[in-house]
Design a protein around this motif. Structure first.
Motif, PDB file in Angstrom:
ATOM      1  N   UNK A  88       0.809  -1.211   0.000  1.00  0.00           N
ATOM      2  CA  UNK A  88       0.000   0.000   0.000  1.00  0.00           C
ATOM      3  C   UNK A  88       0.847   1.267   0.000  1.00  0.00           C
ATOM      4  N   UNK A  89       1.898   1.277   0.812  1.00  0.00           N
ATOM      5  CA  UNK A  89       2.794   2.428   0.873  1.00  0.00           C
ATOM      6  C   UNK A  89       3.499   2.651  -0.457  1.00  0.00           C
ATOM      7  N   UNK A  90       3.958   1.562  -1.051  1.00  0.00           N
ATOM      8  CA  UNK A  90       4.646   1.669  -2.336  1.00  0.00           C
ATOM      9  C   UNK A  90       3.700   2.133  -3.431  1.00  0.00           C
ATOM     10  N   UNK A  91       2.477   1.634  -3.417  1.00  0.00           N
ATOM     11  CA  UNK A  91       1.498   2.044  -4.431  1.00  0.00           C
ATOM     12  C   UNK A  91       1.177   3.529  -4.292  1.00  0.00           C
ATOM     13  N   UNK A  92       1.034   3.992  -3.068  1.00  0.00           N
ATOM     14  CA  UNK A  92       0.751   5.414  -2.824  1.00  0.00           C
ATOM     15  C   UNK A  92       1.900   6.282  -3.317  1.00  0.00           C
ATOM     16  N   UNK A  93       3.123   5.889  -3.009  1.00  0.00           N
ATOM     17  CA  UNK A  93       4.307   6.631  -3.438  1.00  0.00           C
ATOM     18  C   UNK A  93       4.428   6.629  -4.961  1.00  0.00           C
ATOM     19  N   UNK A  94       4.244   5.472  -5.577  1.00  0.00           N
ATOM     20  CA  UNK A  94       4.353   5.391  -7.036  1.00  0.00           C
ATOM     21  C   UNK A  94       3.256   6.201  -7.715  1.00  0.00           C
ATOM     22  N   UNK A  95       2.058   6.196  -7.150  1.00  0.00           N
ATOM     23  CA  UNK A  95       0.959   6.992  -7.700  1.00  0.00           C
ATOM     24  C   UNK A  95       1.309   8.483  -7.657  1.00  0.00           C
ATOM     25  N   UNK A  96       1.882   8.925  -6.549  1.00  0.00           N
ATOM     26  CA  UNK A  96       2.310  10.320  -6.428  1.00  0.00           C
ATOM     27  C   UNK A  96       3.365  10.638  -7.486  1.00  0.00           C
ATOM     28  N   UNK A  97       4.362   9.779  -7.622  1.00  0.00           N
ATOM     29  CA  UNK A  97       5.429  10.018  -8.589  1.00  0.00           C
ATOM     30  C   UNK A  97       4.880  10.061 -10.009  1.00  0.00           C
ATOM     31  N   UNK A  98       3.988   9.149 -10.326  1.00  0.00           N
ATOM     32  CA  UNK A  98       3.431   9.056 -11.674  1.00  0.00           C
ATOM     33  C   UNK A  98       2.612  10.293 -12.025  1.00  0.00           C
ATOM     34  N   UNK A  99       1.965  10.899 -11.022  1.00  0.00           N
ATOM     35  CA  UNK A  99       1.184  12.118 -11.271  1.00  0.00           C
ATOM     36  C   UNK A  99       2.087  13.266 -11.707  1.00  0.00           C
ATOM     37  N   UNK A 100       3.345  13.217 -11.318  1.00  0.00           N
ATOM     38  CA  UNK A 100       4.304  14.236 -11.729  1.00  0.00           C
ATOM     39  C   UNK A 100       4.260  15.472 -10.858  1.00  0.00           C
ATOM     40  N   UNK A 101       5.305  16.284 -10.957  1.00  0.00           N
ATOM     41  CA  UNK A 101       5.385  17.500 -10.137  1.00  0.00           C
ATOM     42  C   UNK A 101       4.449  18.586 -10.668  1.00  0.00           C
ATOM     43  N   UNK A 102       4.019  19.449  -9.766  1.00  0.00           N
ATOM     44  CA  UNK A 102       3.120  20.531 -10.153  1.00  0.00           C
ATOM     45  C   UNK A 102       3.874  21.779 -10.584  1.00  0.00           C
ATOM     46  N   UNK A 103       5.184  21.790 -10.380  1.00  0.00           N
ATOM     47  CA  UNK A 103       6.021  22.920 -10.790  1.00  0.00           C
ATOM     48  C   UNK A 103       7.445  22.404 -10.940  1.00  0.00           C
ATOM     49  N   UNK A 104       8.330  23.259 -11.381  1.00  0.00           N
ATOM     50  CA  UNK A 104       9.741  22.878 -11.469  1.00  0.00           C
ATOM     51  C   UNK A 104      10.512  23.573 -10.357  1.00  0.00           C
ATOM     52  N   UNK A 105      11.642  22.987 -10.010  1.00  0.00           N
ATOM     53  CA  UNK A 105      12.500  23.544  -8.961  1.00  0.00           C
ATOM     54  C   UNK A 105      13.931  23.580  -9.481  1.00  0.00           C
ATOM     55  N   UNK A 106      14.704  24.580  -9.050  1.00  0.00           N
ATOM     56  CA  UNK A 106      16.080  24.662  -9.533  1.00  0.00           C
ATOM     57  C   UNK A 106      16.982  23.565  -8.970  1.00  0.00           C
ATOM     58  N   UNK A 107      16.798  23.200  -7.713  1.00  0.00           N
ATOM     59  CA  UNK A 107      17.655  22.193  -7.092  1.00  0.00           C
ATOM     60  C   UNK A 107      16.846  21.434  -6.046  1.00  0.00           C
TER      61      UNK A 107
END
Length: 167
Positions: A88-107
Motif C-alpha cells: 500500500x505504501x509503495x502504491x501510494x508513493x508510485x501513484x504520487x510520482x506518476x502524477x508528476x510534479x506541479x512545478x519545477x524547482x532549480x535544485x
C-alpha cells in the motif's frame, strides 16, 4: 510551548498545542512541521501524512507546496506491519510520482527532496518505482537532467540502483 512539550518527551501534549496553533493559523508552516515531528515520534504515520498534506494545502509558494507534498508521499514507517502495508505504501508513493510534479524547482536537494530510503528496504522489485522517481525528478528539475536515452545502444536497458554506506 509545543517545543517545550517535545523537550519533555510529551509528544501528545506537543501535538495538541501545534493543532491548536494551526486552528488559529492554518498557514503556520512551522507549527505543521513540528506537529508532523511530534506525530512521528508518537508513531502516528497517518497523522504525519495528514499534517504534511494540510501544510501543503495551505502553502502559497508552489515550490514549498511541491516539497511538502513530496515529503508527505514518502512518509513510511521504519518497520511495516506486513506485506499489505508495504504494498500500500509503495502504491501510494508510485501513484504520487506518476502524477508528476506541479512545478519545477532549480535544485531538489535545497528544498529537501530526495529518494524514499524506506522503499529501498522492502525487498521488492524496484525498477518501476525507480523509473517513476527518475521521471518525477527529471520533470521537476529539467535543468539538472540529461537525456541518456539518445546515447544508449539500441535494445540495451539502463540499470537503476543505489549505493548505501550501510552495506
Amino acid at each position: 510551548i509545543g517545543r517545550l512539550w517535545m523537550l519533555a518527551d510529551n509528544m501528545r501534549e506537543a501535538a495538541t498545542f501545534f493543532r491548536e496553533a494551526l486552528a488559529l493559523d492554518p498557514a503556520y508552516g512551522l507549527a505543521a512541521d513540528l506537529l508532523a515531528t511530534a506525530l512521528w515520534n508518537e508513531g502516528d504515520i497517518a497523522g504525519v501524512r495528514d499534517a504534511l498534506e494540510q501544510r501543503a494545502a495551505a502553502a502559497t509558494n508552489p515550490v514549498e507546496r511541491l516539497a511538502v507534498r513530496f515529503k508527505a508521499a514518502t512518509v513510511h514507517p521504519p518497520l511495516a506491519k506486513d506485506d499489505g502495508e508495504i504494498d500500500g505504501l509503495r502504491a501510494r508513493y508510485e501513484s504520487f510520482l506518476t502524477a508528476g510534479p506541479e512545478t519545477t524547482v532549480p535544485d531538489p536537494w535545497k528544498i529537501g527532496l530526495g529518494l524514499n530510503i524506506f522503499a529501498d528496504y522492502h525487498a521488492r522489485p524496484d525498477r518501476a518505482l525507480r523509473e517513476a522517481a527518475a521521471a518525477y525528478f527529471r520533470a521537476a528539475t529539467p535543468s539538472l537532467a540529461e537525456n541518456l536515452a539518445a546515447k544508449r545502444p539500441p535494445g540495451q536497458k539502463f540499470r537503476i540502483g543505489f549505493a548505501s554506506h550501510y552495506f
